[in-house]
Design an enzyme around this catalytic site. Structure first.
Site, PDB file in Angstrom:
ATOM      1  N   GLY A  67       0.811  -1.220   0.000  1.00 52.52           N
ATOM      2  CA  GLY A  67       0.000   0.000   0.000  1.00 52.52           C
ATOM      3  C   GLY A  67       0.845   1.271   0.000  1.00 52.52           C
ATOM      4  O   GLY A  67       0.399   2.319  -0.485  1.00 52.52           O
ATOM      5  N   GLU A 108       2.777  -8.429  -1.522  1.00 53.56           N
ATOM      6  CA  GLU A 108       1.454  -9.009  -1.259  1.00 53.56           C
ATOM      7  C   GLU A 108       1.323 -10.493  -1.578  1.00 53.56           C
ATOM      8  O   GLU A 108       0.764 -11.247  -0.796  1.00 53.56           O
ATOM      9  CB  GLU A 108       0.363  -8.233  -2.030  1.00 53.56           C
ATOM     10  CG  GLU A 108       0.009  -6.894  -1.414  1.00 53.56           C
ATOM     11  CD  GLU A 108       0.799  -5.740  -1.986  1.00 53.56           C
ATOM     12  OE1 GLU A 108       1.886  -5.984  -2.558  1.00 53.56           O
ATOM     13  OE2 GLU A 108       0.335  -4.600  -1.878  1.00 53.56           O
TER      14      GLU A 108
HETATM   15  N1  CO8 Z   1       1.561  -4.087   8.937  1.00 58.06           N
HETATM   16  C1  CO8 Z   1       1.532  -4.137  10.275  1.00 58.06           C
HETATM   17  N2  CO8 Z   1       2.603  -3.894  11.052  1.00 58.06           N
HETATM   18  C2  CO8 Z   1       3.753  -3.592  10.430  1.00 58.06           C
HETATM   19  C3  CO8 Z   1       3.861  -3.539   9.024  1.00 58.06           C
HETATM   20  C4  CO8 Z   1       2.691  -3.800   8.261  1.00 58.06           C
HETATM   21  N3  CO8 Z   1       2.669  -3.738   6.926  1.00 58.06           N
HETATM   22  N4  CO8 Z   1       5.117  -3.237   8.710  1.00 58.06           N
HETATM   23  C5  CO8 Z   1       5.790  -3.101   9.859  1.00 58.06           C
HETATM   24  N5  CO8 Z   1       4.963  -3.307  10.896  1.00 58.06           N
HETATM   25  C6  CO8 Z   1       5.283  -3.263  12.341  1.00 58.06           C
HETATM   26  C7  CO8 Z   1       6.014  -4.507  12.808  1.00 58.06           C
HETATM   27  O1  CO8 Z   1       5.097  -5.551  13.071  1.00 58.06           O
HETATM   28  C8  CO8 Z   1       6.680  -3.967  14.058  1.00 58.06           C
HETATM   29  O2  CO8 Z   1       5.708  -3.865  15.072  1.00 58.06           O
HETATM   30  P1  CO8 Z   1       6.067  -4.370  16.597  1.00 58.06           P
HETATM   31  O3  CO8 Z   1       7.237  -3.513  17.002  1.00 58.06           O
HETATM   32  O4  CO8 Z   1       4.829  -4.104  17.366  1.00 58.06           O
HETATM   33  O5  CO8 Z   1       6.442  -5.810  16.455  1.00 58.06           O
HETATM   34  C9  CO8 Z   1       7.059  -2.553  13.671  1.00 58.06           C
HETATM   35  O6  CO8 Z   1       6.199  -2.194  12.581  1.00 58.06           O
HETATM   36  C10 CO8 Z   1       8.485  -2.402  13.205  1.00 58.06           C
HETATM   37  O7  CO8 Z   1       8.681  -3.337  12.167  1.00 58.06           O
HETATM   38  P2  CO8 Z   1       9.912  -4.366  12.130  1.00 58.06           P
HETATM   39  O8  CO8 Z   1      10.387  -4.673  13.525  1.00 58.06           O
HETATM   40  O9  CO8 Z   1       9.521  -5.531  11.276  1.00 58.06           O
HETATM   41  O10 CO8 Z   1      11.018  -3.459  11.409  1.00 58.06           O
HETATM   42  P3  CO8 Z   1      12.197  -3.966  10.467  1.00 58.06           P
HETATM   43  O11 CO8 Z   1      13.030  -2.760  10.182  1.00 58.06           O
HETATM   44  O12 CO8 Z   1      12.883  -5.159  11.049  1.00 58.06           O
HETATM   45  O13 CO8 Z   1      11.505  -4.473   9.119  1.00 58.06           O
HETATM   46  C11 CO8 Z   1      10.017  -4.241   7.234  1.00 58.06           C
HETATM   47  C12 CO8 Z   1      10.846  -3.534   8.325  1.00 58.06           C
HETATM   48  C13 CO8 Z   1      10.972  -4.938   6.250  1.00 58.06           C
HETATM   49  C14 CO8 Z   1       9.243  -3.176   6.518  1.00 58.06           C
HETATM   50  C15 CO8 Z   1       9.099  -5.300   7.884  1.00 58.06           C
HETATM   51  O14 CO8 Z   1       8.399  -4.694   8.974  1.00 58.06           O
HETATM   52  C16 CO8 Z   1       8.074  -5.848   6.926  1.00 58.06           C
HETATM   53  O15 CO8 Z   1       8.380  -6.727   6.130  1.00 58.06           O
HETATM   54  N6  CO8 Z   1       6.835  -5.315   6.994  1.00 58.06           N
HETATM   55  C17 CO8 Z   1       5.751  -5.769   6.139  1.00 58.06           C
HETATM   56  C18 CO8 Z   1       5.879  -5.188   4.746  1.00 58.06           C
HETATM   57  C19 CO8 Z   1       4.746  -5.709   3.869  1.00 58.06           C
HETATM   58  O16 CO8 Z   1       4.626  -6.887   3.609  1.00 58.06           O
HETATM   59  N7  CO8 Z   1       3.928  -4.765   3.376  1.00 58.06           N
HETATM   60  C20 CO8 Z   1       2.818  -5.087   2.488  1.00 58.06           C
HETATM   61  C21 CO8 Z   1       1.577  -5.291   3.277  1.00 58.06           C
HETATM   62  S1  CO8 Z   1       0.243  -5.858   2.270  1.00 58.06           S
HETATM   63  C22 CO8 Z   1      -0.380  -4.441   1.554  1.00 58.06           C
HETATM   64  O17 CO8 Z   1       0.168  -3.385   1.666  1.00 58.06           O
HETATM   65  C23 CO8 Z   1      -1.649  -4.602   0.789  1.00 58.06           C
HETATM   66  C24 CO8 Z   1      -2.145  -3.284   0.259  1.00 58.06           C
HETATM   67  C25 CO8 Z   1      -3.456  -3.449  -0.427  1.00 58.06           C
HETATM   68  C26 CO8 Z   1      -4.665  -3.247   0.463  1.00 58.06           C
HETATM   69  C27 CO8 Z   1      -4.878  -1.803   0.816  1.00 58.06           C
HETATM   70  C28 CO8 Z   1      -6.324  -1.431   0.890  1.00 58.06           C
HETATM   71  C29 CO8 Z   1      -6.517  -0.044   1.488  1.00 58.06           C
END
Ligand code: CO8
Length: 258
Positions: A109, A132
């Site tokens: 997103g 995704e």
């Molecule tokens: N959703 C929820 N929480 C998240 C997300 C996310 N996308 N990304 C990061 N966070 C949270 C982590 O869970 C963590 O929370 P907590 O401290 O409570 O455990 C906090 O943010 C910090 O994240 P990390 O510790 O993982 O930080 P890193 O630096 O180690 O890693 C990354 C950063 C690489 C970005 C990793 O967090 C990651 O892979 N995040 C997910 C990325 C992802 O897959 N994004 C795509 C999501 S799907 C999508 O976007 C669909 C869109 C279409 C629908 C929209 C309709 C409106």
């Protein structure tokens, strides 16, 4: 607003910041709704350009909130996508230029927000991609439609089908971003572009955006007819008289947006 901030610069440029740093600015339903509400608010103020960025130096937007999505029903997910589409349409169809200052992670997103903007600037630490399909879902906030329009279908399909994360140098090479700047400088670079835009005739810029938006939506003949109409219409504005008059009189134009 809990997660979205709006600042107005003196030159009429508005800056929308998504600020949910503890989750890397991930988009839950509330954040998406706040983006939509904020864009509606700012557009009623006739800004000269809108910049969208994420708070902090680490992340633009790390995607939709996976924790929230993990418990959504099919209908709730469809509704989420529709609310997202409505917010993105406000960027895409905004009458004024929109610039994404991609200051870090732009996944899912997050990349879709950037793609809904007219211009994208990325900092060196930005990472971009569509993760995704690795989650068993697909880019549902416009990515399957806007990415092919920006980088072409073959490259968009590779990005969407593999979920591979790309660095700014590759993003620049494939035309996903307009320029790459040092870490911490994406917002300033976006401001510079916005200031260049804001110095021009505001009606001319608006009409030019409306014309270029049609390049993908209509056939060439209809697009050229529309361009000729808008070109002619601008000659009825004070701005056109002022802009061309200033050139002839060898002075700087003072546009009033009228
Ligand atoms: N959703 C929820 N929480 C998240 C997300 C996310 N996308 N990304 C990061 N966070 C949270 C982590 O869970 C963590 O929370 P907590 O401290 O409570 O455990 C906090 O943010 C910090 O994240 P990390 O510790 O993982 O930080 P890193 O630096 O180690 O890693 C990354 C950063 C690489 C970005 C990793 O967090 C990651 O892979 N995040 C997910 C990325 C992802 O897959 N994004 C795509 C999501 S799907 C999508 O976007 C669909 C869109 C279409 C629908 C929209 C309709 C409106």
């Amino acid at each position: 607003m809990d997660f979205v901030r709006l600042e107005r610069e003196d030159n009429g440029v508005a800056i929308l910041t998504i600020d949910r740093q503890e989750k890397l600015n991930a988009l839950d339903m509330q954040v998406v709704e706040e983006i939509g509400q904020t864009l509606l608010e700012v557009e009623s103020e006739s800004p000269r350009a809108i910049i969208v960025t994420g708070a902090g130096e680490k992340s633009f937007v790390a995607g939709a909130d996976i924790s929230q999505m993990s418990s959504m029903s099919a209908l709730q997910a469809k509704r989420f996508a529709e609310i997202g589409h409505a917010a993105m349409a406000l960027l895409d169809r905004s009458p004024v230029p929109t610039i994404a200052a991609v200051n870090g992670y732009a996944f899912g997103g997050g990349l879709e927000i950037a793609l809904a903007c007219d211009i994208r600037v990325a900092s060196e630490n930005a990472l971009m991609g569509f993760p995704e399909v690795g989650l068993g879902i697909l880019p549902g906030m416009g990515g399957t439609q806007r990415a092919p329009r920006v980088v072409g279908p073959a490259i968009a399909k590779e990005l969407i089908f593999t979920g591979r994360r790309i660095k700014p140098d590759e993003a620049l090479r494939i035309g996903l971003v307009n320029r790459v700047v040092a870490r911490g400088e994406a917002l300033n670079a976006a401001r510079e572009i916005a200031a260049e835009i804001a110095a021009n005739g505001p009606l001319a810029v608006r009409f030019a955006k409306a014309c270029t938006n049609r390049a993908h939506d209509v056939d060439l003949i209809s697009g050229l007819e529309y361009e000729a109409d808008q070109f002619g219409l601008l000659f009825s504005t004070e701005d056109a008289r002022e802009g061309m008059g200033a050139f002839v009189e060898k002075r700087k134009a003072e546009f009033r947006g009228a």
